[in-house]
Design a protein around this motif. Structure first.
Motif, PDB file in Angstrom:
ATOM      1  N   GLU A   1       0.827  -1.208   0.000  1.00 29.42           N
ATOM      2  CA  GLU A   1       0.000   0.000   0.000  1.00 29.42           C
ATOM      3  C   GLU A   1       0.863   1.259   0.000  1.00 29.42           C
ATOM      4  OE1 GLU A   1      -2.408  -3.369   0.934  1.00 29.42           O
ATOM      5  OE2 GLU A   1      -0.521  -2.690   1.839  1.00 29.42           O
ATOM      6  N   GLN A   2       1.966   1.234   0.728  1.00 29.30           N
ATOM      7  CA  GLN A   2       2.882   2.377   0.704  1.00 29.30           C
ATOM      8  C   GLN A   2       3.509   2.551  -0.677  1.00 29.30           C
ATOM      9  OE1 GLN A   2       5.345   1.199   4.193  1.00 29.30           O
ATOM     10  NE2 GLN A   2       5.060   3.320   4.878  1.00 29.30           N
TER      11      GLN A   2
ATOM     12  N   ILE B   1       3.941   5.842  -5.514  1.00 22.55           N
ATOM     13  CA  ILE B   1       3.860   5.961  -6.975  1.00 22.55           C
ATOM     14  C   ILE B   1       2.785   6.967  -7.371  1.00 22.55           C
ATOM     15  CG2 ILE B   1       3.238   4.709  -9.087  1.00 22.55           C
ATOM     16  CD1 ILE B   1       4.562   2.220  -7.767  1.00 22.55           C
ATOM     17  N   TYR B   2       1.647   6.921  -6.675  1.00 23.10           N
ATOM     18  CA  TYR B   2       0.555   7.846  -7.003  1.00 23.10           C
ATOM     19  C   TYR B   2       0.956   9.288  -6.704  1.00 23.10           C
ATOM     20  CZ  TYR B   2      -4.358   8.968  -7.907  1.00 23.10           C
ATOM     21  OH  TYR B   2      -5.532   9.447  -8.459  1.00 23.10           O
ATOM     22  N   ALA B   3       1.709   9.478  -5.630  1.00 26.71           N
ATOM     23  CA  ALA B   3       2.195  10.820  -5.312  1.00 26.71           C
ATOM     24  C   ALA B   3       3.155  11.322  -6.386  1.00 26.71           C
ATOM     25  CB  ALA B   3       2.873  10.819  -3.942  1.00 26.71           C
TER      26      ALA B   3
ATOM     27  N   ARG C   1       7.910   6.098 -15.907  1.00 27.54           N
ATOM     28  CA  ARG C   1       9.015   5.496 -15.160  1.00 27.54           C
ATOM     29  C   ARG C   1       9.075   6.202 -13.816  1.00 27.54           C
ATOM     30  NH1 ARG C   1       8.172   2.959 -19.114  1.00 27.54           N
ATOM     31  NH2 ARG C   1       9.654   2.103 -20.618  1.00 27.54           N
ATOM     32  N   ILE C   2       9.164   5.434 -12.733  1.00 29.13           N
ATOM     33  CA  ILE C   2       9.063   5.998 -11.393  1.00 29.13           C
ATOM     34  C   ILE C   2      10.441   6.093 -10.739  1.00 29.13           C
ATOM     35  CG2 ILE C   2       7.991   5.768  -9.123  1.00 29.13           C
ATOM     36  CD1 ILE C   2       6.016   6.244 -11.407  1.00 29.13           C
ATOM     37  N   PRO C   3      10.878   7.307 -10.389  1.00 35.88           N
ATOM     38  CA  PRO C   3      12.113   7.445  -9.615  1.00 35.88           C
ATOM     39  C   PRO C   3      11.849   7.179  -8.135  1.00 35.88           C
ATOM     40  CG  PRO C   3      11.209   9.607 -10.095  1.00 35.88           C
ATOM     41  CD  PRO C   3      10.291   8.608 -10.755  1.00 35.88           C
ATOM     42  N   PHE C   4      12.632   6.298  -7.523  1.00 33.70           N
ATOM     43  CA  PHE C   4      12.486   6.026  -6.095  1.00 33.70           C
ATOM     44  C   PHE C   4      13.579   6.752  -5.319  1.00 33.70           C
ATOM     45  CE2 PHE C   4       9.844   2.635  -7.682  1.00 33.70           C
ATOM     46  CZ  PHE C   4       8.846   2.543  -6.711  1.00 33.70           C
TER      47      PHE C   4
ATOM     48  N   ARG D   1       7.071  10.467   3.475  1.00 32.97           N
ATOM     49  CA  ARG D   1       6.269  11.678   3.303  1.00 32.97           C
ATOM     50  C   ARG D   1       5.515  11.647   1.974  1.00 32.97           C
ATOM     51  NH1 ARG D   1      10.242  16.569   4.168  1.00 32.97           N
ATOM     52  NH2 ARG D   1       8.329  17.755   3.721  1.00 32.97           N
ATOM     53  N   MET D   2       6.173  11.185   0.928  1.00 28.65           N
ATOM     54  CA  MET D   2       5.488  11.060  -0.365  1.00 28.65           C
ATOM     55  C   MET D   2       4.370  10.028  -0.285  1.00 28.65           C
ATOM     56  SD  MET D   2       6.681  13.034  -2.901  1.00 28.65           S
ATOM     57  CE  MET D   2       6.412  12.143  -4.435  1.00 28.65           C
ATOM     58  N   ALA D   3       4.637   8.902   0.356  1.00 27.51           N
ATOM     59  CA  ALA D   3       3.626   7.851   0.466  1.00 27.51           C
ATOM     60  C   ALA D   3       2.432   8.336   1.274  1.00 27.51           C
ATOM     61  CB  ALA D   3       4.229   6.600   1.096  1.00 27.51           C
ATOM     62  N   ALA D   4       2.680   9.138   2.308  1.00 27.53           N
ATOM     63  CA  ALA D   4       1.577   9.656   3.120  1.00 27.53           C
ATOM     64  C   ALA D   4       0.690  10.582   2.301  1.00 27.53           C
ATOM     65  CB  ALA D   4       2.136  10.389   4.340  1.00 27.53           C
TER      66      ALA D   4
END
Length: 328
Positions: free
Chosen positions: A167-168, A173-175, A196-199, A208-211
């Motif tokens: 879920e995180q 990714i959605y953020a 493409r998603i930068p981690f 903080r991004m996941a929240a």
């Protein structure tokens, strides 16, 4: 429309085939006939179980009779993961044809119509969890598992000192996909291929991004109701949507000469998800019908207002993401 009403419209056992065909504009074609389809539906012992929610457009969830006899391309290999139990997925296209900013992502916990987000190109659904196949168990996994690359969680665990939950991961990714700086920087790439998603290499920035991403997911599924804009439904008279018009000076969205929503800012009214101006599209798709769910429209408008506020926060936070990223 309730489930029983939808089923009764689909089966119509008392109507002649010719009447049913004329009423709903149905025509036989190669590989499909109305008579055969109706027999298959009527032979189903539990046809009501085939009625499910479907994301038709952003925030616009409807019902569909998801039966193989009447759906031409049901895509069960993907949609079964949504139907198997509680799940959520990203919805986005592989490419876009318009030349404006990229804003082509949404989230769903329901089936997905093929242009739910993108106006012209086909959308794809990426469920968070993959469920076992009931028809080909030897070809698929036997237990529910996250729809993540196998190398990803071990890589992030080593970098962060903890293992992010699925879920995180989805929320992060959605953020990222909702961040204006990300959309602007990669707009050309986003027009021609999947994102493409930068981690981030920073565990604090990840959390903080996941929240923020989880807040956006809750808003967009309308699981979290907010009251930040004070939107209200006002006026006396008919609730029939006759002519949708927006007055920027007063912040009012009129549905006819008597009824309106107030406290809609220009930013809220113009806000787009994919190819659709959300608040306008929702009403115009119901033109000529009574607006039976003004409270839902208020929730949508408030969710958009809060989304705009969260995207302001993402403006600064996303910059920190790209300061140090994890290389696959």
């Amino acid at each position: 429309m309730n489930v029983d009403s939808l089923y009764s419209r689909t089966a119509k056992p008392h109507l002649a085939i010719s009447v049913l065909a004329q009423a709903y504009g149905l025509k036989d074609k190669a590989g499909w006939s109305l008579a055969t389809a109706r027999k298959q539906v009527q032979a189903d012992r539990n046809p009501q179980s085939k009625i499910h929610s479907i994301l038709y457009r952003p925030f616009d969830v409807r019902f569909i009779f998801y039966h193989e006899a009447v759906i031409e391309r049901p895509r069960p290999e993907v949609m079964r993961h949504i139907l198997a139990g509680e799940n959520v997925g990203l919805v986005l296209p592989r490419r876009v044809e318009h030349t404006g900013p990229w804003q082509h992502v949404f989230v769903t916990n329901a089936l997905v119509e093929h242009v739910a987000v993108s106006l012209k190109t086909i959308d794809y659904c990426f469920p968070l969890y993959l469920s076992p196949s009931t028809t080909a168990p030897d070809m698929f996994q036997q237990t529910k598992r996250p729809n993540l690359a196998e190398w990803l969680l071990p890589k992030l665990t080593a970098a962060y000192g903890f293992t992010p939950t699925p879920e995180q991961m989805l929320a992060y990714i959605y953020a990222v996909l909702s961040s204006p700086p990300y959309r602007a920087r990669y707009v050309e790439e986003l027009r021609i291929d999947f994102p493409r998603i930068p981690f981030t290499a920073d565990p604090n920035i990840f959390c903080r991004m996941a929240a923020l991403g989880q807040e956006l997911i809750e808003l967009h599924l309308l699981r979290k109701k907010v009251r930040v804009a004070g939107v209200r439904y006002q006026g006396q008279g008919s609730d029939t949507i006759e002519r949708v018009r927006y007055e920027a000076a007063t912040g009012r969205v009129w549905i006819n000469n008597d009824k309106y929503f107030e406290n809609i800012t220009p930013e809220m009214w113009e806000y787009q998800i994919g190819g659709y101006q959300v608040l306008e599209k929702y009403l115009k798709d119901r033109k000529g019908r009574a607006l039976t769910d003004p409270i839902r429209y208020i929730h949508i408008a408030e969710a958009i207002a809060q989304t705009i506020a969260y995207q302001v926060q993402l403006n600064n936070l996303y910059v920190a993401v790209e300061m140090a990223v994890i290389v696959p």
